[in-house]
Enzyme design. Structure first.
Site, PDB file in Angstrom:
ATOM      1  N   GLU A 176       0.808  -1.220   0.000  1.00  0.00           N
ATOM      2  CA  GLU A 176       0.000   0.000   0.000  1.00  0.00           C
ATOM      3  C   GLU A 176       0.840   1.268   0.000  1.00  0.00           C
ATOM      4  O   GLU A 176       0.502   2.242  -0.679  1.00  0.00           O
ATOM      5  CB  GLU A 176      -0.950  -0.009   1.201  1.00  0.00           C
ATOM      6  CG  GLU A 176      -2.173  -0.902   1.062  1.00  0.00           C
ATOM      7  CD  GLU A 176      -1.869  -2.370   1.256  1.00  0.00           C
ATOM      8  OE1 GLU A 176      -2.762  -3.197   0.998  1.00  0.00           O
ATOM      9  OE2 GLU A 176      -0.732  -2.692   1.680  1.00  0.00           O
ATOM     10  N   HIS A 182     -10.320  -6.186   9.899  1.00  0.00           N
ATOM     11  CA  HIS A 182     -11.126  -5.941   8.697  1.00  0.00           C
ATOM     12  C   HIS A 182     -12.402  -5.172   9.027  1.00  0.00           C
ATOM     13  O   HIS A 182     -13.292  -5.069   8.185  1.00  0.00           O
ATOM     14  CB  HIS A 182     -11.486  -7.263   8.015  1.00  0.00           C
ATOM     15  CG  HIS A 182     -10.318  -7.945   7.366  1.00  0.00           C
ATOM     16  ND1 HIS A 182      -9.298  -8.500   8.091  1.00  0.00           N
ATOM     17  CD2 HIS A 182     -10.024  -8.144   6.060  1.00  0.00           C
ATOM     18  CE1 HIS A 182      -8.418  -9.035   7.267  1.00  0.00           C
ATOM     19  NE2 HIS A 182      -8.823  -8.829   6.029  1.00  0.00           N
TER      20      HIS A 182
END
Length: 327
Positions: free
Chosen positions: A60, A129
């Site tokens: 990322e 998550h």
């Protein structure tokens, strides 16, 4: 009008903007051949090629930095985070680079980029998550932060975000992707800095955003049967906050409840309360009430997970108590 799922509304927005402007491109993990973790970019690589729908490694910080550089040179990158929680790995690139470069370059560089993807508390996705990152980025100068909540506003907001000359964090909720709504066939754009008055009312102002909009509207069905008349506002723009729309409602109802999925400590509601007290304290007949998630990592257990976030019955109870405080 055509009935459209929210993830397809987002896909339509990206497709239309890529067709309109060759500078627009998508990058992220599995956005190409796989079509994105929630199929927002499905088959776009077949139409636009693998350089404009770019599959990246699991890195990322690297591909966010790449996108910032691309934006500096005149391209318009759209980053898809497979899960918004993973973008914490790119916090430096988002905060120190994307948010600041237009200022630190003396306006020589614009940073027209969108960072979007699924976030929020899902159904038993586990703590890592189920992140609610909107408050993490609230203090970063130079960013615009938007949270979509319906297929209609998702499409119109994303098209506007892609055309904006500044970095936009675009939050989508993982449990809203299959929401259906009829969308206009003609092109439309929505303002990135305006709240939406979802329901007009006189008794109390309820401020909310993202998935909690739907929990609030579920609570409103019960409240209407009990002769309560709440005004519901979907913030949509989390930075900047639309204090004009919020203030107009407060001057009418004189009571405020904030419903958020964000954590209570340092959350969006905390900033809202400070702003409301700064600007509209004399209009309030009672202290602002906030209903926020528990300050804990989201449990995997389904029953415990439900207890961590605000439920419609809590909203009903809060309105009942708030409106009872008539002055």
């Amino acid at each position: 009008m055509a009935e459209t799922l929210l993830f397809n509304a987002l896909r339509e927005a990206i497709d239309e903007e890529m067709a309109r402007d060759p500078a627009v491109f998508v990058l992220g993990e599995d956005v190409g051949h796989y079509g994105g973790s929630y199929k927002v970019t499905k088959d776009l690589y077949l139409k636009y090629g693998e350089l404009r729908v770019l599959d990246t490694p699991i890195a990322e910080n690297s591909f966010t930095g790449l996108a910032v550089g691309a934006a500096m040179t005149g391209l318009r990158p759209i980053i898809e985070g497979m899960n918004m929680g993973f973008l914490l790995l790119a916090f430096n690139q988002i905060a120190n680079n994307a948010g600041m470069l237009r200022y630190t370059s003396g306006g020589n560089f614009k940073i027209p980029m969108v960072i979007r993807g699924p976030g929020g508390v899902g159904r038993q996705l586990g703590a890592e998550h189920s992140q609610r990152l909107e408050a993490y980025f609230q203090a970063v100068p130079g960013l615009k932060i938007v949270a979509c909540s319906t297929p209609y506003n998702a499409k119109g907001l994303l098209k506007s975000a892609i055309r904006d000359e500044n970095p936009v964090l675009f939050f989508e909720h993982v449990l809203l992707y299959n929401l259906k709504e009829n969308l206009p066939e003609k092109e439309y754009l929505l303002s990135l800095d305006k709240a939406e008055v979802v329901r007009k009312g006189e008794d109390v102002t309820i401020l909310t955003y993202s998935r909690m909009r739907h929990h609030v509207l579920q609570a409103v069905k019960t409240l209407e049967k009990q002769d309560f008349d709440p005004e519901v506002i979907d913030l949509i723009s989390l930075k900047p906050l639309d204090m004009e729309t919020i203030g107009a409602s407060i001057e009418k109802t004189h009571k405020v409840i904030i419903v958020e999925e964000c954590m209570k400590t340092g959350g969006v509601a905390a900033e809202l309360i400070a702003s409301i007290n700064d600007r509209f304290f004399d209009e309030l007949d009672a202290p602002v009430l906030r209903l926020s998630s528990q300050d804990i990592p989201t449990p995997y257990n389904g029953m415990l997970e439900r207890l961590t976030i605000v439920q419609p019955e809590q909203i009903v109870e809060a309105v009942q108590k708030m409106v009872a405080l008539r002055v």
